[in-house]
Design an enzyme around this catalytic site. Sequence first.
Site, short mmCIF file in Angstrom:
data_model
loop_
_atom_site.label_atom_id
_atom_site.label_comp_id
_atom_site.label_asym_id
_atom_site.label_seq_id
_atom_site.Cartn_x
_atom_site.Cartn_y
_atom_site.Cartn_z
N ASP A 100 -7.62 3.28 6.04
CA ASP A 100 -6.65 2.48 5.31
C ASP A 100 -7.14 1.04 5.35
OD1 ASP A 100 -4.17 1.58 4.22
OD2 ASP A 100 -3.14 3.23 5.24
N ASP A 202 -4.46 -0.48 0.39
CA ASP A 202 -3.04 -0.82 0.47
C ASP A 202 -2.64 -1.74 -0.69
OD1 ASP A 202 -0.69 -0.72 2.44
OD2 ASP A 202 -0.87 -2.88 2.15
N GLU A 265 -3.22 2.49 -3.55
CA GLU A 265 -1.76 2.63 -3.45
C GLU A 265 -1.15 1.78 -4.55
OE1 GLU A 265 2.13 1.77 -0.67
OE2 GLU A 265 0.48 0.36 -0.78
N HIS A 326 4.29 7.53 4.59
CA HIS A 326 4.99 6.85 5.69
C HIS A 326 5.99 5.81 5.21
CE1 HIS A 326 1.84 4.26 4.38
NE2 HIS A 326 2.32 3.28 5.10
N ASP A 327 6.10 5.63 3.91
CA ASP A 327 7.05 4.63 3.38
C ASP A 327 8.27 5.26 2.73
OD1 ASP A 327 5.36 2.49 4.05
OD2 ASP A 327 4.21 2.74 2.20
C1 GLC Z 1 2.01 -0.55 1.89
C2 GLC Z 1 2.12 0.30 3.11
C3 GLC Z 1 3.37 -0.08 3.84
C4 GLC Z 1 3.28 -1.53 4.22
C5 GLC Z 1 3.04 -2.41 3.01
C6 GLC Z 1 2.64 -3.79 3.40
O1 GLC Z 1 3.01 -0.29 0.97
O2 GLC Z 1 2.08 1.64 2.77
O3 GLC Z 1 3.58 0.72 4.96
O4 GLC Z 1 4.47 -1.92 4.86
O5 GLC Z 1 1.98 -1.90 2.24
O6 GLC Z 1 1.35 -3.79 3.95
#
Ligand code: GLC
Length: 533
Positions: A100, A202, A265, A326-327
């Site tokens: 990641d 990310d 993402e 995880h979100d």
């Molecule tokens: C992404 C991650 C999340 C994080 C955010 C800020 O959306 O998946 O868990 O809080 O970025 O880095």
Amino acid sequence: MSKDVLWWQSGVIYQVYPRSFQDSNGDGVGDLKGITSRLDYLQWLGIKAVWVSPIYPSPMADFGYDISDYGDIHPLFGTMQDFEELLEGIHRRNMKLILDLVPNHTSDKHPWFLESRSSRDNPKRDWYIWKDRKPDGSLPNNWLAAFGGSAWEWDEATQQYYYHAFLKEQPDLNWRNKDVQTAMFAMMRFWLDKGVDGFRIDVMWHMIKDALFRDNPVNPEYQPHMATYDQLLPIYSSDQPEVHTIVREMRELLDEYPERMMIGEIYLPIHKLVVYYGTDNKGAHLPFNFMLLTLAWDPKRIAAAINEYEASLPRGGWPNWVLGNHDQPRVVSRIGASQARVAAMLLLTLRGTPTIYYGDELGMRDVAIPPDKMMDPQGLNMPDKNLSRDPARTPMQWDNSEYSGFSLVSPWLPVDRTADRVNVRVQHSDPSSMLILYRRLIHFREQNPVFITGSYIPVFADHQVIAYLRREEGHPEFLVVLNLSHRPCYFRMAGRSLYGTIVLSTTPALEQTTIRDTLTLSGDEGVIITLQS
Ligand code: GLC
């Protein structure tokens, strides 16, 4: 299977949230040695690639998504040697490791930011986004932070604001600055040279902001239960055209190495998402497709969205599907345990790379976390909106020991009460379990390449059912029929006779049944049928 299908196209990706997968040193938090000790399980399940959420040094304001050193390992997770052992263990099993990478922002404790904030004329000042207050004393613009409040934080010492799309502890880097690009590309090389197989980038769509920093417009569809961030439409703070140049440069760097890949993402509507494949597919290999996470569980809407996605993909763009991360709330808590079985069949029979979130293969649910144990900043900052992501981040359920085999001590988040039933050990020997269903679907997919390289042909969708074909010249043809409702239903093929055998089902008792003309399904049932012509 055709030689030009690459591992990230044919294989299944599995997301490990490292804090919660396996604790090896008895501190209640998962670590790298823990993941290494569970690789046999992932191999048994049939996983091709393991994506591990951030493991770098971090003050943990956002549990690792606030990085203070891109080139090292957080001691909580272990050492660089532990990392190398993990990578070696993964490669020995002919699997791949996806790291990641969080290039949009650093931790406010990162030495780059400490320098940047030290004075207005520091050479790294421009590495972050600093702005004066407006002449009337107000904020530089109306942009909001995803975790609540304004996206601008005042710095008393240097009398300017800095921009943070997430927490104030996560200042955004200025990707228009060439030195930032060079520094981050060097970190990518550092990990690629170690042998890492890819990155999940990310918040890829956030990386460049409007050059003029214009105010975002009001979102007319805002509802009070939504995060405060959703009050505005982030049209100037994200998804700017210039981001594609950065993505392309990242891709060029990856392409210097054999068979490396990049996931982006990206939470955007389909027509904007697919732009991230890049011109000539020289962007992200897999812009994450979160449709199954965000759409209502309604067969007609899902079928329409699949069609839209399939039709929008650029030539040569490879599809992908995600059921959990995880979100987001876990799939079992969104649609129920029985439908989650049908969802597994959907995920693993659609055209494109599937990503599985750890524990979803067991049917783990969201775990209620008492308010005094809440950890997630998104939950803590907007206490009345139930936005905490902790419930979906609880320890992996390995067995029915006190802390579910995750740890010998009380873990950082509580283990679910149902872990004595919902765990790997119990499900491993139960042919009707979710775990065995996942394993069978994964292996079935691998053994029948038509599910990887064959085309997707929509057949039917109504208020209960989705049906589609997977077809490829020279292979048997498969029909997938999924009952997305709790009520029984019949299914016939319009304009064609239905004749075939059920080869895999969410209800194993149905397997080997011959189907002539009419298929009868109970609620929450899905089947894969080989068609006889
Ligand atoms: C992404 C991650 C999340 C994080 C955010 C800020 O959306 O998946 O868990 O809080 O970025 O880095």
